[in-house]
Design a protein around this motif. Sequence first.
Motif, PDB file in Angstrom:
ATOM      1  N   GLY A  55       9.165 106.794 -22.725  1.00  0.00           N
ATOM      2  CA  GLY A  55       9.736 105.456 -22.773  1.00  0.00           C
ATOM      3  C   GLY A  55      11.174 105.452 -22.289  1.00  0.00           C
ATOM      4  O   GLY A  55      11.581 104.576 -21.523  1.00  0.00           O
ATOM      5  N   VAL A  56      11.945 106.452 -22.726  1.00  0.00           N
ATOM      6  CA  VAL A  56      13.338 106.563 -22.288  1.00  0.00           C
ATOM      7  C   VAL A  56      13.399 106.774 -20.778  1.00  0.00           C
ATOM      8  O   VAL A  56      14.172 106.127 -20.072  1.00  0.00           O
ATOM      9  CB  VAL A  56      14.048 107.719 -23.018  1.00  0.00           C
ATOM     10  CG1 VAL A  56      15.430 107.963 -22.429  1.00  0.00           C
ATOM     11  CG2 VAL A  56      14.151 107.426 -24.509  1.00  0.00           C
ATOM     12  N   GLU A  57      12.567 107.710 -20.280  1.00  0.00           N
ATOM     13  CA  GLU A  57      12.563 107.985 -18.846  1.00  0.00           C
ATOM     14  C   GLU A  57      12.163 106.751 -18.053  1.00  0.00           C
ATOM     15  O   GLU A  57      12.712 106.473 -16.983  1.00  0.00           O
ATOM     16  CB  GLU A  57      11.605 109.131 -18.538  1.00  0.00           C
ATOM     17  CG  GLU A  57      12.073 110.481 -19.031  1.00  0.00           C
ATOM     18  CD  GLU A  57      11.181 111.615 -18.552  1.00  0.00           C
ATOM     19  OE1 GLU A  57      10.366 111.373 -17.646  1.00  0.00           O
ATOM     20  OE2 GLU A  57      11.306 112.720 -19.077  1.00  0.00           O
ATOM     21  N   SER A  58      11.206 105.997 -18.572  1.00  0.00           N
ATOM     22  CA  SER A  58      10.762 104.793 -17.883  1.00  0.00           C
ATOM     23  C   SER A  58      11.852 103.730 -17.888  1.00  0.00           C
ATOM     24  O   SER A  58      12.100 103.056 -16.880  1.00  0.00           O
ATOM     25  CB  SER A  58       9.491 104.244 -18.535  1.00  0.00           C
ATOM     26  OG  SER A  58       8.423 105.174 -18.445  1.00  0.00           O
ATOM     27  N   ALA A  59      12.524 103.574 -19.032  1.00  0.00           N
ATOM     28  CA  ALA A  59      13.589 102.572 -19.130  1.00  0.00           C
ATOM     29  C   ALA A  59      14.749 102.900 -18.207  1.00  0.00           C
ATOM     30  O   ALA A  59      15.378 102.003 -17.641  1.00  0.00           O
ATOM     31  CB  ALA A  59      14.071 102.476 -20.576  1.00  0.00           C
ATOM     32  N   LEU A  60      15.037 104.193 -18.049  1.00  0.00           N
ATOM     33  CA  LEU A  60      16.138 104.614 -17.186  1.00  0.00           C
ATOM     34  C   LEU A  60      15.677 104.891 -15.762  1.00  0.00           C
ATOM     35  O   LEU A  60      16.489 105.237 -14.906  1.00  0.00           O
ATOM     36  CB  LEU A  60      16.804 105.871 -17.759  1.00  0.00           C
ATOM     37  CG  LEU A  60      17.408 105.725 -19.161  1.00  0.00           C
ATOM     38  CD1 LEU A  60      17.994 107.052 -19.623  1.00  0.00           C
ATOM     39  CD2 LEU A  60      18.474 104.641 -19.173  1.00  0.00           C
ATOM     40  N   ARG A  99       8.071 106.027 -12.844  1.00  0.00           N
ATOM     41  CA  ARG A  99       8.593 105.425 -14.065  1.00  0.00           C
ATOM     42  C   ARG A  99       9.135 104.026 -13.763  1.00  0.00           C
ATOM     43  O   ARG A  99       9.839 103.832 -12.773  1.00  0.00           O
ATOM     44  CB  ARG A  99       9.730 106.278 -14.643  1.00  0.00           C
ATOM     45  CG  ARG A  99       9.391 107.755 -14.823  1.00  0.00           C
ATOM     46  CD  ARG A  99       8.559 107.981 -16.055  1.00  0.00           C
ATOM     47  NE  ARG A  99       8.470 109.399 -16.346  1.00  0.00           N
ATOM     48  CZ  ARG A  99       7.375 110.120 -16.161  1.00  0.00           C
ATOM     49  NH1 ARG A  99       6.280 109.554 -15.674  1.00  0.00           N
ATOM     50  NH2 ARG A  99       7.347 111.406 -16.449  1.00  0.00           N
ATOM     51  N   THR A 100       8.816 103.068 -14.589  1.00  0.00           N
ATOM     52  CA  THR A 100       9.363 101.713 -14.450  1.00  0.00           C
ATOM     53  C   THR A 100       9.736 101.195 -15.827  1.00  0.00           C
ATOM     54  O   THR A 100       9.222 101.656 -16.849  1.00  0.00           O
ATOM     55  CB  THR A 100       8.341 100.743 -13.817  1.00  0.00           C
ATOM     56  OG1 THR A 100       7.294 100.491 -14.760  1.00  0.00           O
ATOM     57  CG2 THR A 100       7.757 101.303 -12.523  1.00  0.00           C
ATOM     58  N   ILE A 101      10.630 100.222 -15.849  1.00  0.00           N
ATOM     59  CA  ILE A 101      11.062  99.641 -17.114  1.00  0.00           C
ATOM     60  C   ILE A 101       9.887  99.000 -17.846  1.00  0.00           C
ATOM     61  O   ILE A 101       9.847  98.984 -19.070  1.00  0.00           O
ATOM     62  CB  ILE A 101      12.191  98.609 -16.869  1.00  0.00           C
ATOM     63  CG1 ILE A 101      12.757  98.079 -18.189  1.00  0.00           C
ATOM     64  CG2 ILE A 101      11.696  97.469 -16.003  1.00  0.00           C
ATOM     65  CD1 ILE A 101      13.469  99.096 -19.031  1.00  0.00           C
ATOM     66  N   ARG A 102       8.895  98.516 -17.111  1.00  0.00           N
ATOM     67  CA  ARG A 102       7.741  97.899 -17.758  1.00  0.00           C
ATOM     68  C   ARG A 102       6.890  98.922 -18.510  1.00  0.00           C
ATOM     69  O   ARG A 102       6.237  98.597 -19.496  1.00  0.00           O
ATOM     70  CB  ARG A 102       6.898  97.153 -16.722  1.00  0.00           C
ATOM     71  CG  ARG A 102       7.552  95.898 -16.184  1.00  0.00           C
ATOM     72  CD  ARG A 102       6.683  95.168 -15.179  1.00  0.00           C
ATOM     73  NE  ARG A 102       7.289  93.910 -14.758  1.00  0.00           N
ATOM     74  CZ  ARG A 102       8.213  93.811 -13.813  1.00  0.00           C
ATOM     75  NH1 ARG A 102       8.623  94.908 -13.191  1.00  0.00           N
ATOM     76  NH2 ARG A 102       8.722  92.641 -13.488  1.00  0.00           N
ATOM     77  N   ASP A 103       6.903 100.172 -18.027  1.00  0.00           N
ATOM     78  CA  ASP A 103       6.152 101.217 -18.719  1.00  0.00           C
ATOM     79  C   ASP A 103       6.811 101.594 -20.049  1.00  0.00           C
ATOM     80  O   ASP A 103       6.153 102.121 -20.947  1.00  0.00           O
ATOM     81  CB  ASP A 103       6.057 102.475 -17.846  1.00  0.00           C
ATOM     82  CG  ASP A 103       5.224 102.243 -16.594  1.00  0.00           C
ATOM     83  OD1 ASP A 103       4.275 101.443 -16.665  1.00  0.00           O
ATOM     84  OD2 ASP A 103       5.528 102.853 -15.559  1.00  0.00           O
ATOM     85  N   ALA A 104       8.122 101.348 -20.140  1.00  0.00           N
ATOM     86  CA  ALA A 104       8.855 101.746 -21.338  1.00  0.00           C
ATOM     87  C   ALA A 104       8.268 101.103 -22.586  1.00  0.00           C
ATOM     88  O   ALA A 104       8.115 101.750 -23.627  1.00  0.00           O
ATOM     89  CB  ALA A 104      10.332 101.393 -21.192  1.00  0.00           C
TER      90      ALA A 104
END
Length: 327
Positions: free
Chosen positions: A75-80, A86-91
């Motif tokens: 989640g952190v990797e996706s948000a960043l 990785r995408t913010i939506r995956d977070a």
Amino acid sequence: MGAKEIVGIFIAVLGLGLAPAAFGRQLLSRASTSNSTCLQWIMTSAPGQFGKGCDHQAVEELARSGQAFAENQLGVESALVLGPDRTIRDARKWFEKAARQGYVPAELNLAVLYINGWGVERNYGPALYWLKTAADQGNARAHTNLGILYMNGWGVRKDYAEALVHFRFAAERGETGAMVNLGFLSDAGFGTPQDKAAAVNWYRLAAEQGDALGQNNLADMYLRGEGVAQNDTLAREWFEKAAEQGNTGAQIKLGYMWASGRAGNPDPETAYALILSASLSGDARGDGYLPSLEKQLDAEQLTRAKEKAQALREKSQHAIPELAFLR
């Protein structure tokens, strides 16, 4: 520019200490032998930085096997956006998986996504639910964030008394953001009698623990002589500490001090660099000073000042991701 700044919503930064030790051991015992070392790396390293044998694929395998630590890490990797997939939506998906296992950092991170509308539609309902869930487990950071919602009336009726309850709980447990907000409420007289001296004490407690906003607000009290004897030297010292951490308000005020000679001999080059750095970071409150300062600089000084501003901005930007999400 405003005298003080209200501390923003905290984004949870993952730390093993935030989960009960027994819970951490239980999660580790469920990891396969080949992945246990990788899980240890996840629990102790910065986002996106793992040891040998613990690449992003290994982390994803751990997450898909139901390891809450790894789910939150993805989640952190996706948000960043630390990887090509990785995408913010995956977070939201990964934070929610970990949150539903009762993992407090993920509960906090999920709440922050909803509060800010990052990768999801802004919705204070689930944000409040997850913050209260974490707060019910005694998490101080969750109480700080709940206090912020009540202080600002975000998704709830504005209630300074309720905000004070949450801030005091968190401050007593070492949350510097809560200390800053208690200072702000005392400073402004919101929900409590106005007490500038008490505000200074709260700002100082946070500032001495390295909180940039606490440092900025304490410096502002020295600059104005509110709740404490006026002292430009101490104001400059605290503004410098906050500015170094990327606090744009401190950069602007420190720039003003150098421009006006209150930080020492007038130094328009340093003043320009500081205020421009804040402007490049999106804080335009000091932009009105830039034209007059620019007129005082020759071409070489202006080039140097712009280089300093960019370097300061980049330095503060590099520090933000490490503190952005609770790991």
